[in-house]
Design a protein around this motif. Structure first.
Motif, short mmCIF file in Angstrom:
data_model
loop_
_atom_site.label_atom_id
_atom_site.label_comp_id
_atom_site.label_asym_id
_atom_site.label_seq_id
_atom_site.Cartn_x
_atom_site.Cartn_y
_atom_site.Cartn_z
N LYS A 40 77.70 5.01 -3.37
CA LYS A 40 77.70 3.78 -4.16
C LYS A 40 76.47 2.96 -3.81
CE LYS A 40 79.27 0.58 -6.93
NZ LYS A 40 79.32 0.83 -8.39
N GLU A 41 75.71 2.66 -4.83
CA GLU A 41 74.54 1.80 -4.65
C GLU A 41 74.79 0.48 -5.35
OE1 GLU A 41 71.32 4.02 -6.38
OE2 GLU A 41 71.55 5.69 -4.97
N PHE A 42 74.44 -0.60 -4.69
CA PHE A 42 74.40 -1.92 -5.33
C PHE A 42 72.92 -2.30 -5.34
CE2 PHE A 42 78.66 -2.08 -3.28
CZ PHE A 42 79.44 -2.34 -4.40
N GLY A 43 72.23 -2.13 -6.44
CA GLY A 43 70.79 -2.34 -6.45
C GLY A 43 70.15 -1.41 -5.44
N SER A 44 69.40 -1.98 -4.49
CA SER A 44 68.74 -1.13 -3.50
C SER A 44 69.62 -0.87 -2.27
CB SER A 44 67.42 -1.77 -3.07
OG SER A 44 67.71 -3.04 -2.51
N THR A 45 70.81 -1.49 -2.23
CA THR A 45 71.71 -1.29 -1.08
C THR A 45 72.55 -0.03 -1.30
OG1 THR A 45 71.91 -3.67 -0.81
CG2 THR A 45 73.59 -2.32 0.28
N VAL A 46 72.53 0.84 -0.30
CA VAL A 46 73.42 2.01 -0.35
C VAL A 46 74.67 1.64 0.44
CG1 VAL A 46 73.69 4.45 0.16
CG2 VAL A 46 71.45 3.56 -0.53
N ALA A 47 75.75 1.31 -0.27
CA ALA A 47 76.98 0.86 0.40
C ALA A 47 77.79 2.04 0.92
CB ALA A 47 77.81 0.02 -0.55
N LEU A 48 77.76 3.15 0.21
CA LEU A 48 78.44 4.38 0.65
C LEU A 48 77.49 5.54 0.42
CD1 LEU A 48 82.03 3.90 -0.87
CD2 LEU A 48 81.37 3.64 1.55
N ASP A 49 77.41 6.41 1.41
CA ASP A 49 76.43 7.48 1.38
C ASP A 49 77.13 8.81 1.67
OD1 ASP A 49 74.23 9.10 1.62
OD2 ASP A 49 73.40 8.09 3.39
N ASP A 50 77.42 9.57 0.62
CA ASP A 50 77.97 10.92 0.77
C ASP A 50 79.26 10.96 1.60
OD1 ASP A 50 78.05 13.63 0.30
OD2 ASP A 50 76.72 14.15 1.95
N VAL A 51 80.22 10.13 1.21
CA VAL A 51 81.49 10.06 1.94
C VAL A 51 82.48 11.08 1.38
CG1 VAL A 51 83.52 8.61 2.43
CG2 VAL A 51 81.21 7.66 2.62
N THR A 52 82.99 11.93 2.24
CA THR A 52 83.99 12.93 1.86
C THR A 52 85.21 12.75 2.75
OG1 THR A 52 82.37 14.50 1.00
CG2 THR A 52 84.47 15.42 1.76
N LEU A 53 86.39 12.65 2.10
CA LEU A 53 87.59 12.28 2.84
C LEU A 53 88.83 12.73 2.09
CD1 LEU A 53 88.70 10.26 5.11
CD2 LEU A 53 88.66 8.53 3.33
N ASP A 54 89.74 13.37 2.78
CA ASP A 54 91.05 13.69 2.22
C ASP A 54 92.11 12.90 2.98
OD1 ASP A 54 90.28 15.53 0.38
OD2 ASP A 54 91.13 17.28 1.38
N VAL A 55 93.09 12.37 2.27
CA VAL A 55 94.21 11.69 2.94
C VAL A 55 95.50 12.35 2.48
CG1 VAL A 55 95.43 9.51 3.25
CG2 VAL A 55 92.94 9.53 3.06
N ARG A 56 96.27 12.84 3.42
CA ARG A 56 97.52 13.52 3.06
C ARG A 56 98.60 12.50 2.71
NH1 ARG A 56 99.71 17.28 7.47
NH2 ARG A 56 99.40 15.38 8.63
N THR A 57 99.54 12.96 1.90
CA THR A 57 100.67 12.12 1.53
C THR A 57 101.43 11.68 2.78
OG1 THR A 57 100.87 13.28 -0.56
CG2 THR A 57 102.80 12.07 0.17
N GLY A 58 101.73 10.40 2.86
CA GLY A 58 102.51 9.87 3.98
C GLY A 58 101.68 9.55 5.21
N GLU A 59 100.40 9.85 5.15
CA GLU A 59 99.55 9.61 6.32
C GLU A 59 99.13 8.14 6.38
OE1 GLU A 59 96.30 12.56 8.20
OE2 GLU A 59 95.74 11.75 6.25
N LEU A 60 98.96 7.68 7.60
CA LEU A 60 98.53 6.30 7.82
C LEU A 60 97.12 6.32 8.40
CD1 LEU A 60 101.09 3.84 9.26
CD2 LEU A 60 98.63 3.45 9.36
N THR A 61 96.16 6.01 7.56
CA THR A 61 94.75 6.10 7.97
C THR A 61 94.18 4.70 8.13
OG1 THR A 61 94.48 8.16 6.74
CG2 THR A 61 92.47 6.95 7.26
N VAL A 62 93.53 4.47 9.24
CA VAL A 62 92.86 3.19 9.44
C VAL A 62 91.35 3.41 9.40
CG1 VAL A 62 92.42 1.31 11.06
CG2 VAL A 62 94.76 2.11 10.71
N ILE A 63 90.67 2.55 8.65
CA ILE A 63 89.22 2.64 8.50
C ILE A 63 88.60 1.54 9.35
CG2 ILE A 63 87.30 2.55 6.87
CD1 ILE A 63 89.44 3.12 4.66
#
Ligand SMILES: Nc1ncnc2c1ncn2[C@@H]1O[C@H](COP(=O)(O)OP(=O)(O)O)[C@@H](O)[C@H]1O
Ligand SMILES: [Mg+2]
Length: 295
Positions: A40-63
């Protein structure tokens, strides 16, 4: 921090979240969330860069991650509030990027969002705010508590009890404390009957003691309801008390993705190391860690 609550969903004495029933995940092997190569780019800012993530059902993930590392941007892609510059986002088996109109509304009904600033309506009572969470389940608008079916009113009252503000049900929410307002927002989110709850720094506006209590309420109720949770947090100690899994973002990149149990202090703190333009470690995150928070 608040004392651990005396119930089955509380962190155990070794600080780990209780073991979860695996039935849901074995029944449904499609991940609740699948993010691949998200940019995700906002103008020249790259806010997210090649993020790959799976979250299983019922899982509690903290970022976790420093301010500006991309936590909110990632969460906002999961209910279609942002559109990716590149990559794909699948939630509950649906391609979020392709959804429009009715389909997007349906997705948002299944994906509850708890905000840092609560986003409840101050001039309405706690009860009215919670009942509004059920609007997606009803036809047409409702004005006032009596306009809702009795069963829903009962459900809303029960939820207010479960989040610990049953005695405030008929009080305007702008007269409640911050912690009480967030409890109300949590009840409203659950009233929606979501399958996934996204919480974006839900306790960042509260003082530390209240933060622990409100996190406990949020995590306990989500665990009881068997919901998949993605929660961004600034406080590492809170994260470790509740997460099945910890995901770390640094400058928009995913730099940690591991089960919370057994993580070392170094692995967690590395998420908070900022790189300077020469690539050298310039500054480290200095918020004190409570002793023994990381095993
Ligand atoms: N709507 C926006 N417009 C422009 N830049 C944004 C916008 N949202 C986020 N950003 C930028 O993207 C980066 C990641 O922000 P954010 O996801 O809010 O981080 P976090 O939630 O971890 O603090 C930051 O550099 C931020 O300034
Ligand atoms: Mg944020």
């Amino acid at each position: 921090m608040s004392a651990a609550p005396d119930d089955a969903s509380a962190p155990t004495s070794n600080g780990q979240a209780p073991a979860r029933d695996d039935a849901t995940s074995s029944r449904d092997r499609t991940p609740a969330v699948r993010v691949v190569g998200l940019r995700k780019e906002f103008g020249s800012t790259v806010a997210l860069d090649d993020v790959t993530l799976d979250v299983r059902t019922g899982e509690l993930t903290v970022i976790i991650g420093l301010s500006g590392s991309g936590k909110s941007t990632l969460l906002r892609h999961l209910n279609g509030l942002h559109r990716p510059t590149a990559g794909s986002v699948e939630v509950l088996g649906r391609d979020v990027v392709a959804l429009k109109g009715k389909e997007l509304r349906e997705l948002r009904r299944d994906v509850g969002f708890v905000f840092q600033q609560f986003n409840i309506v101050g001039r309405l009572t706690a009860m009215e705010n919670v009942l509004s969470g059920a609007l997606g389940r009803l036809r047409g608008p409702r004005f006032g508590v009596r306009a809702y079916p009795k069963q829903l009113r009962r459900e809303a009252l029960e939820l207010l009890d479960r989040v610990g503000i049953g005695d405030r049900a008929f009080q305007r929410t702008d007269t409640l404390s911050g912690g009480q307002q967030q409890r109300c927002a949590i009840a409203r989110t659950i009233m929606q009957r979501p399958r996934i709850v996204l919480a974006d720094e839900p306790v960042a506006s509260l003082d530390p003691e209240i933060s622990g209590q409100v996190m406990e309420v949020l995590m306990r109720i989500c665990t009881e309801e068997g919901l998949t949770v993605l929660c961004s947090l600034h406080q590492v100690d809170l994260a470790l008390g509740w997460a099945d899994r910890l995901v770390g973002l640094r400058d928009g990149q995913l730099v940690l993705d591991k089960p919370a149990a057994g993580l070392s202090t170094e692995e967690v703190m590395a998420v908070y190391q900022r790189l300077d333009p020469t690539g050298e470690k310039a500054a480290e995150y200095r918020e004190p860690m409570p002793a023994g928070a990381v095993r």
